[in-house]
Design a protein around this motif. Structure first.
Motif, PDB file in Angstrom:
ATOM      1  N   ALA A 199     -12.657  -8.240  16.755  1.00 11.09           N
ATOM      2  CA  ALA A 199     -11.447  -8.787  16.140  1.00 11.09           C
ATOM      3  C   ALA A 199     -11.454  -8.571  14.630  1.00 11.09           C
ATOM      4  CB  ALA A 199     -11.326 -10.276  16.463  1.00 11.09           C
ATOM      5  N   HIS A 200     -12.617  -8.742  14.011  1.00  6.93           N
ATOM      6  CA  HIS A 200     -12.712  -8.551  12.561  1.00  6.93           C
ATOM      7  C   HIS A 200     -12.489  -7.090  12.187  1.00  6.93           C
ATOM      8  CE1 HIS A 200     -14.929  -8.072   8.669  1.00  6.93           C
ATOM      9  NE2 HIS A 200     -14.275  -9.198   8.398  1.00  6.93           N
ATOM     10  N   ALA A 201     -13.018  -6.184  13.004  1.00  3.35           N
ATOM     11  CA  ALA A 201     -12.905  -4.754  12.709  1.00  3.35           C
ATOM     12  C   ALA A 201     -11.553  -4.174  13.118  1.00  3.35           C
ATOM     13  CB  ALA A 201     -14.031  -3.997  13.411  1.00  3.35           C
ATOM     14  N   ALA A 202     -10.747  -4.950  13.812  1.00  4.87           N
ATOM     15  CA  ALA A 202      -9.477  -4.424  14.326  1.00  4.87           C
ATOM     16  C   ALA A 202      -8.377  -4.381  13.280  1.00  4.87           C
ATOM     17  CB  ALA A 202      -9.012  -5.272  15.515  1.00  4.87           C
ATOM     18  N   SER A 203      -8.541  -5.121  12.194  1.00  2.39           N
ATOM     19  CA  SER A 203      -7.484  -5.216  11.190  1.00  2.39           C
ATOM     20  C   SER A 203      -7.778  -4.380   9.959  1.00  2.39           C
ATOM     21  CB  SER A 203      -7.289  -6.678  10.761  1.00  2.39           C
ATOM     22  OG  SER A 203      -6.850  -7.470  11.837  1.00  2.39           O
ATOM     23  N   GLU A 204      -6.728  -4.074   9.221  1.00  2.00           N
ATOM     24  CA  GLU A 204      -6.862  -3.429   7.915  1.00  2.00           C
ATOM     25  C   GLU A 204      -6.606  -4.490   6.853  1.00  2.00           C
ATOM     26  OE1 GLU A 204      -5.173   0.664   7.232  1.00  2.00           O
ATOM     27  OE2 GLU A 204      -3.902  -0.447   5.832  1.00  2.00           O
ATOM     28  N   TYR A 205      -7.473  -4.535   5.851  1.00  2.86           N
ATOM     29  CA  TYR A 205      -7.398  -5.594   4.849  1.00  2.86           C
ATOM     30  C   TYR A 205      -7.042  -5.032   3.475  1.00  2.86           C
ATOM     31  CZ  TYR A 205      -9.920  -8.015   8.547  1.00  2.86           C
ATOM     32  OH  TYR A 205     -10.284  -8.547   9.766  1.00  2.86           O
ATOM     33  N   GLN A 206      -6.286  -5.824   2.733  1.00  2.00           N
ATOM     34  CA  GLN A 206      -5.892  -5.452   1.378  1.00  2.00           C
ATOM     35  C   GLN A 206      -6.852  -6.089   0.379  1.00  2.00           C
ATOM     36  OE1 GLN A 206      -2.562  -3.866   0.857  1.00  2.00           O
ATOM     37  NE2 GLN A 206      -3.417  -3.334  -1.118  1.00  2.00           N
ATOM     38  N   VAL A 207      -7.292  -5.308  -0.600  1.00  2.93           N
ATOM     39  CA  VAL A 207      -8.098  -5.871  -1.687  1.00  2.93           C
ATOM     40  C   VAL A 207      -7.135  -6.469  -2.709  1.00  2.93           C
ATOM     41  CG1 VAL A 207      -9.765  -5.421  -3.530  1.00  2.93           C
ATOM     42  CG2 VAL A 207      -9.941  -4.196  -1.354  1.00  2.93           C
ATOM     43  N   PHE A 208      -7.151  -7.781  -2.827  1.00  2.86           N
ATOM     44  CA  PHE A 208      -6.242  -8.469  -3.736  1.00  2.86           C
ATOM     45  C   PHE A 208      -6.826  -8.613  -5.137  1.00  2.86           C
ATOM     46  CE2 PHE A 208      -4.704 -10.010   0.394  1.00  2.86           C
ATOM     47  CZ  PHE A 208      -3.349  -9.797   0.254  1.00  2.86           C
ATOM     48  N   ALA A 209      -8.135  -8.805  -5.227  1.00  2.00           N
ATOM     49  CA  ALA A 209      -8.732  -9.057  -6.536  1.00  2.00           C
ATOM     50  C   ALA A 209     -10.241  -8.871  -6.460  1.00  2.00           C
ATOM     51  CB  ALA A 209      -8.413 -10.480  -7.003  1.00  2.00           C
ATOM     52  N   VAL A 211      -5.976  -7.188 -15.242  1.00  2.00           N
ATOM     53  CA  VAL A 211      -6.778  -7.959 -14.289  1.00  2.00           C
ATOM     54  C   VAL A 211      -5.845  -8.528 -13.216  1.00  2.00           C
ATOM     55  CG1 VAL A 211      -8.449  -9.818 -13.973  1.00  2.00           C
ATOM     56  CG2 VAL A 211      -8.347  -8.589 -16.163  1.00  2.00           C
ATOM     57  N   PRO A 212      -5.665  -7.792 -12.104  1.00  2.00           N
ATOM     58  CA  PRO A 212      -4.802  -8.304 -11.033  1.00  2.00           C
ATOM     59  C   PRO A 212      -5.525  -9.310 -10.160  1.00  2.00           C
ATOM     60  CG  PRO A 212      -5.621  -6.139 -10.466  1.00  2.00           C
ATOM     61  CD  PRO A 212      -6.135  -6.434 -11.852  1.00  2.00           C
ATOM     62  N   SER A 213      -4.763 -10.239  -9.584  1.00  2.00           N
ATOM     63  CA  SER A 213      -5.310 -11.196  -8.627  1.00  2.00           C
ATOM     64  C   SER A 213      -4.324 -11.306  -7.470  1.00  2.00           C
ATOM     65  CB  SER A 213      -5.523 -12.559  -9.288  1.00  2.00           C
ATOM     66  OG  SER A 213      -4.285 -13.206  -9.507  1.00  2.00           O
ATOM     67  N   TYR A 214      -4.487 -12.325  -6.633  1.00  2.00           N
ATOM     68  CA  TYR A 214      -3.580 -12.514  -5.504  1.00  2.00           C
ATOM     69  C   TYR A 214      -2.124 -12.655  -5.945  1.00  2.00           C
ATOM     70  CZ  TYR A 214      -7.350 -13.476  -2.150  1.00  2.00           C
ATOM     71  OH  TYR A 214      -8.440 -13.384  -1.329  1.00  2.00           O
ATOM     72  N   PHE A 227     -17.326  -7.998  -6.082  1.00  2.00           N
ATOM     73  CA  PHE A 227     -16.964  -8.867  -4.971  1.00  2.00           C
ATOM     74  C   PHE A 227     -15.452  -8.797  -4.782  1.00  2.00           C
ATOM     75  CE2 PHE A 227     -15.895 -12.730  -2.738  1.00  2.00           C
ATOM     76  CZ  PHE A 227     -16.982 -12.993  -1.911  1.00  2.00           C
ATOM     77  N   ALA A 228     -15.019  -8.234  -3.657  1.00  2.00           N
ATOM     78  CA  ALA A 228     -13.597  -8.012  -3.413  1.00  2.00           C
ATOM     79  C   ALA A 228     -13.033  -9.094  -2.498  1.00  2.00           C
ATOM     80  CB  ALA A 228     -13.382  -6.637  -2.786  1.00  2.00           C
ATOM     81  N   PHE A 229     -11.997  -9.766  -2.962  1.00  2.00           N
ATOM     82  CA  PHE A 229     -11.296 -10.745  -2.140  1.00  2.00           C
ATOM     83  C   PHE A 229     -10.261  -9.996  -1.312  1.00  2.00           C
ATOM     84  CE2 PHE A 229     -13.001 -13.199  -5.627  1.00  2.00           C
ATOM     85  CZ  PHE A 229     -13.388 -14.388  -5.036  1.00  2.00           C
ATOM     86  N   MET A 230     -10.422 -10.041   0.009  1.00  4.25           N
ATOM     87  CA  MET A 230      -9.554  -9.269   0.901  1.00  4.25           C
ATOM     88  C   MET A 230      -8.852 -10.182   1.907  1.00  4.25           C
ATOM     89  SD  MET A 230     -12.019  -6.025   1.785  1.00  4.25           S
ATOM     90  CE  MET A 230     -13.657  -6.728   1.499  1.00  4.25           C
ATOM     91  N   GLY A 231      -7.690  -9.764   2.335  1.00  5.20           N
ATOM     92  CA  GLY A 231      -6.940 -10.503   3.341  1.00  5.20           C
ATOM     93  C   GLY A 231      -5.862  -9.609   3.932  1.00  5.20           C
ATOM     94  N   MET A 232      -5.113 -10.133   4.888  1.00  3.02           N
ATOM     95  CA  MET A 232      -5.262 -11.488   5.379  1.00  3.02           C
ATOM     96  C   MET A 232      -5.982 -11.438   6.727  1.00  3.02           C
ATOM     97  SD  MET A 232      -3.817 -13.341   3.040  1.00  3.02           S
ATOM     98  CE  MET A 232      -3.463 -14.927   3.820  1.00  3.02           C
ATOM     99  N   LEU A 233      -6.963 -12.305   6.884  1.00  2.65           N
ATOM    100  CA  LEU A 233      -7.715 -12.426   8.114  1.00  2.65           C
ATOM    101  C   LEU A 233      -6.820 -13.044   9.186  1.00  2.65           C
ATOM    102  CD1 LEU A 233     -10.806 -11.924   8.725  1.00  2.65           C
ATOM    103  CD2 LEU A 233     -11.060 -14.400   8.547  1.00  2.65           C
ATOM    104  N   GLY A 248       1.833 -18.491  -4.300  1.00  2.75           N
ATOM    105  CA  GLY A 248       0.946 -18.531  -3.149  1.00  2.75           C
ATOM    106  C   GLY A 248       0.592 -17.139  -2.676  1.00  2.75           C
ATOM    107  N   ILE A 249      -0.502 -17.034  -1.905  1.00  4.89           N
ATOM    108  CA  ILE A 249      -0.939 -15.742  -1.393  1.00  4.89           C
ATOM    109  C   ILE A 249       0.095 -15.198  -0.418  1.00  4.89           C
ATOM    110  CG2 ILE A 249      -2.725 -14.536  -0.095  1.00  4.89           C
ATOM    111  CD1 ILE A 249      -4.700 -16.639  -1.045  1.00  4.89           C
ATOM    112  N   ASP A 250       0.554 -13.990  -0.661  1.00  2.00           N
ATOM    113  CA  ASP A 250       1.572 -13.363   0.173  1.00  2.00           C
ATOM    114  C   ASP A 250       1.368 -11.853   0.120  1.00  2.00           C
ATOM    115  OD1 ASP A 250       3.768 -12.416   1.475  1.00  2.00           O
ATOM    116  OD2 ASP A 250       5.249 -13.467   0.262  1.00  2.00           O
ATOM    117  N   PRO A 251       1.011 -11.226   1.245  1.00  2.00           N
ATOM    118  CA  PRO A 251       0.799  -9.773   1.247  1.00  2.00           C
ATOM    119  C   PRO A 251       2.011  -8.991   0.759  1.00  2.00           C
ATOM    120  CG  PRO A 251      -0.069 -10.732   3.261  1.00  2.00           C
ATOM    121  CD  PRO A 251       0.682 -11.832   2.546  1.00  2.00           C
TER     122      PRO A 251
END
Length: 236
Positions: free
Chosen positions: A122-132, A48-51, A139-145, A20-23
């Motif tokens: 609120a969206h701009a307040a966080s730092e997001y990790q590029v997972f894949a 090829v890394p993913s979540y 297209f970068a999948f980023m989280g966690m929102l 499962g997705i886990d930072p």
């Protein structure tokens, strides 16, 4: 953590770090990718890394699957998680948050009794990790929102999502690198070119990067080369 190895054909192994997705898994994936590049050297074709996984593709003419597995196992045995504060580079992406280019901004605001400006903050307040990277190049999948901003994908995807659109789906966020169909909730737009086949590297973001979105005005957006054309398709 005990990653699982799964054979993925005559030239690749899939290394599964989590189900499962886990930072908390990301530092391990970052370290594994770095160490694999050193361990395989010129025998490595692609990572090829993913979540939750990393696909390790090697040259089958110079290394068989058993030999490749031994290299991967040695990397895993000696691996130390990346402790550099979240991984790769910190990339700042300017965003114009506005309902004309982010139609779901008002929908999310109404859901929580907020203003669109509060959603943007609120969206701009966080730092997001590029997972894949996936879906389309760049297209970068980023989280966690944050849970407050989480929204399900649209029931009916748009046929055209403008290039640069900033979007959220569930607890993920991303930016569309080119105009494509898409079912994520649009909240703004960036003037940054996220993919260019004629430059090196071709993508602005890479797995392991950290991203901060910086709120900018319409005037700054246009000055930076952004297209302020409103989104044509309204989600049903």
């Amino acid at each position: 953590m005990t990653p699982e190895l799964q054979n993925a054909g005559i030239d690749a192994w899939l290394v599964r770090f989590s189900d499962g997705i886990d930072p908390a898994v990301q530092p391990w994936i970052n370290a594994f990718c770095q160490d694999c590049r050193t361990a395989f050297g010129g025998l490595l074709v692609e990572l090829v890394p993913s979540y939750t996984t990393v696909l390790v593709q090697y040259d089958p003419w110079q290394l068989d699957d058993t030999g490749a597995r031994r290299v991967i196992e040695r990397v895993l045995d000696q691996m130390v998680p990346d402790s550099s504060g979240g991984g790769g580079r910190l990339v700042e992406i300017p965003v114009w948050y506005d309902p004309s280019v982010g139609p779901e901004l008002e929908l999310i605001a109404a859901r929580h009794g907020w203003t669109p400006q509060q959603v943007a903050a609120a969206h701009a307040a966080s730092e997001y990790q590029v997972f894949a990277l996936g879906f389309v190049p760049g297209f970068a999948f980023m989280g966690m929102l944050s849970p407050e901003l989480a929204m399900p994908r649209l029931a009916t995807p748009r046929k055209k999502v403008p290039r640069g659109s900033i979007a959220i789906a569930e607890r993920q966020t991303s930016a569309y690198p080119q105009q494509t169909p898409g079912g994520w909730n649009l909240i703004g737009r960036t003037p940054v070119v996220l993919f260019d086949a004629n430059r090196t590297p071709m993508t602005t973001l890479e797995p392991g990067d950290r991203v901060r979105f910086i709120s900018i005005s319409r005037e700054t957006f246009i000055k930076l080369g952004g297209d302020a054309s409103p989104v044509e398709e309204v989600a049903p």
